[in-house]
Design an enzyme around this catalytic site. Structure first.
Site, mmCIF file in Angstrom:
data_model
loop_
_atom_site.group_PDB
_atom_site.id
_atom_site.type_symbol
_atom_site.label_atom_id
_atom_site.label_comp_id
_atom_site.label_asym_id
_atom_site.label_seq_id
_atom_site.Cartn_x
_atom_site.Cartn_y
_atom_site.Cartn_z
ATOM 1 N NE ARG A 119 34.192 -6.981 -22.544
ATOM 2 C CZ ARG A 119 33.939 -7.900 -23.470
ATOM 3 N NH1 ARG A 119 33.860 -9.167 -23.168
ATOM 4 N NH2 ARG A 119 33.754 -7.549 -24.719
ATOM 5 C CG ASN A 154 30.687 -6.890 -21.525
ATOM 6 O OD1 ASN A 154 31.272 -6.013 -20.906
ATOM 7 N ND2 ASN A 154 30.653 -6.907 -22.839
#
Length: 98
Positions: free
Chosen positions: A23, A41
């Site tokens: 990320r 996520n």
């Protein structure tokens, strides 16, 4: 030069993409390319999100998500859905959602 149209696309990346700073690298790449959106996520071990920007920049981000990712990640596949033209940005930056 004609300005390229703004598009929005949803994405989901499968493989080893959690616990490998995926990320953070995605956010950095989005900021570097000048696209906006978010990533997070998911409960089933993927990273999902949305990208908005000029079509050529979104294409570069899609290529990056499909092939590069973070150094420790292993990308099995990336899916892109709901690609559409937009009139204006919905997001101000590229963020990581928790």
């Amino acid at each position: 030069m004609a300005e390229s149209k703004l598009i929005s696309v949803d994405f989901e990346v499968f493989g080893i993409v959690q616990g490998v700073f995926f990320r953070k690298y995605t956010q950095d790449q989005g900021l570097k390319l000048g696209v906006v959106g978010w990533c997070r996520n998911t409960y089933h071990g993927t990273v999902a999100g949305q990208i908005e920007g000029p079509s050529h920049k979104v294409q570069q981000m899609k290529d990056w998500l499909r092939t590069t990712g973070s150094p420790s990640s292993r990308i099995d596949k990336a899916e892109f859905k709901n690609e559409k033209e937009i009139k204006e940005y919905t997001f101000k930056s590229f963020s990581i959602k928790h």
